[in-house]
Design a protein around this motif. Structure first.
Motif, PDB file in Angstrom:
ATOM      1  N   LEU A   1       1.597  -1.718  -0.174  1.00 53.32           N
ATOM      2  CA  LEU A   1      -0.198  -0.190  -0.046  1.00 53.32           C
ATOM      3  C   LEU A   1       0.694   1.582  -0.059  1.00 53.32           C
TER       4      LEU A   1
ATOM      5  N   TRP B   1      -1.945   4.162  -3.384  1.00 52.96           N
ATOM      6  CA  TRP B   1      -1.873   2.825  -4.482  1.00 52.96           C
ATOM      7  C   TRP B   1      -1.991   1.841  -3.607  1.00 52.96           C
ATOM      8  N   GLU B   2      -2.775   0.736  -4.346  1.00 59.46           N
ATOM      9  CA  GLU B   2      -2.313  -0.647  -3.896  1.00 59.46           C
ATOM     10  C   GLU B   2      -1.409  -1.702  -4.919  1.00 59.46           C
TER      11      GLU B   2
ATOM     12  N   THR C   1      -4.149   0.111  -8.433  1.00 61.62           N
ATOM     13  CA  THR C   1      -5.218   0.126  -8.206  1.00 61.62           C
ATOM     14  C   THR C   1      -5.003   1.135  -7.300  1.00 61.62           C
TER      15      THR C   1
ATOM     16  N   VAL D   1      -7.312   3.580  -5.028  1.00 60.27           N
ATOM     17  CA  VAL D   1      -7.147   3.150  -3.395  1.00 60.27           C
ATOM     18  C   VAL D   1      -8.417   4.704  -3.214  1.00 60.27           C
ATOM     19  N   HIS D   2      -9.154   4.281  -2.249  1.00 59.67           N
ATOM     20  CA  HIS D   2      -9.840   5.292  -0.898  1.00 59.67           C
ATOM     21  C   HIS D   2      -9.930   4.712   0.461  1.00 59.67           C
ATOM     22  N   ASP D   3      -9.451   3.977   0.661  1.00 60.14           N
ATOM     23  CA  ASP D   3      -9.219   3.937   2.114  1.00 60.14           C
ATOM     24  C   ASP D   3      -8.230   3.038   2.454  1.00 60.14           C
TER      25      ASP D   3
ATOM     26  N   ILE E   1      -6.670  -0.591   4.540  1.00 60.82           N
ATOM     27  CA  ILE E   1      -6.851  -1.254   4.102  1.00 60.82           C
ATOM     28  C   ILE E   1      -6.185  -1.891   4.484  1.00 60.82           C
TER      29      ILE E   1
END
Length: 241
Positions: free
Chosen positions: A172, A182-183, A195, A197-199, A202
């Motif tokens: 992450l 970004w993941e 990807t 991401v918004h969290d 995670i």
């Protein structure tokens, strides 16, 4: 984001730092290079990119240029080639077909690539000159874009050249000041899957966190205050240019 203006600004700052450092100064992030090597490399990259903008995709890889060996001549040659690059980027429609190494094959692609290429080497020149480089050298929006470009363009480029991802897990990447995360899913021997991401909370096997500037530098292997938690080997598993 005006990448062409960024190229011009970063190249000017890099040139000033290189001249101050002198041709024989060591480049700390690139131990095999002197400032002369750094200048010749950046000049060649700018010249090559300018050729690529004027090269049809089907024509294939442009020939790599050979900059002058002497420092003053290399600086002058770089000035000329940089001028050609900037002119072509400004005068060529961004969507005109042109050779790129990622298959995008559009002339405007080169503005982003050269903005980040020049920025990282500007940092190298500042370090070679012994400058006390500020913690926040790059604008957060620009640095965050550089993170994205590294993960989605430069890592795949290294894989295209035969390098391999050498680990498996989920990394992450969280740039708090830019509000971007970004993941990156790593699988040994396979392409990197990235990807947005918004969290930022995670589950992951490792996290790279800090300002966008710090993460940008860390991904490129430059001195940085970014923090890695969890399995640090996942960061090392990403092939760097």
């Amino acid at each position: 984001m005006d990448f062409v203006a960024e190229i011009e600004k970063q190249a000017s700052l890099m040139r000033s730092a290189a001249v101050e450092a002198g041709q024989d100064a060591a480049v700390p992030p690139c131990p095999e290079w002197t400032v002369l090597d750094l200048v010749r490399h950046q000049a060649a990259v700018h010249s090559w990119a300018a050729k690529a903008i004027a090269t049809a995709p089907e024509a294939g890889l442009p020939e790599w240029p050979k900059p002058p060996q002497e420092f003053d001549e290399a600086l002058t040659w770089w000035d000329n080639e940089l001028s050609v690059l900037l002119s072509r980027l400004r005068d060529t429609p961004a969507d005109r077909p042109a050779w790129t190494f990622d298959g995008t094959n559009r002339a405007g692609w080169w503005a982003r690539r050269q903005a980040h290429e020049t920025s990282i080497h500007r940092l190298d020149a500042e370090l070679a000159a012994g400058h006390d480089v500020p913690t926040l050298l790059f604008d957060s929006e620009f640095a965050a874009d550089g993170i994205d470009e590294f993960l989605t363009v430069m890592v795949p480029r290294q894989l295209q050249k035969g390098r391999r991802i050498s680990g498996t897990g989920r990394l992450l990447v969280h740039a708090a000041d830019a509000g971007r995360t970004w993941e990156a899913r790593l699988t040994e021997g396979e392409p990197l899957v990235v990807t947005a991401v918004h969290d930022s909370a995670i589950d992951s096997d490792a996290t790279l966190a800090g300002t966008a500037d710090a993460i940008y530098r860390r991904l490129w292997g430059r001195p940085s205050h970014a923090i890695v938690s969890g399995d640090e080997s996942l960061l090392a598993a990403l092939p760097r240019p």
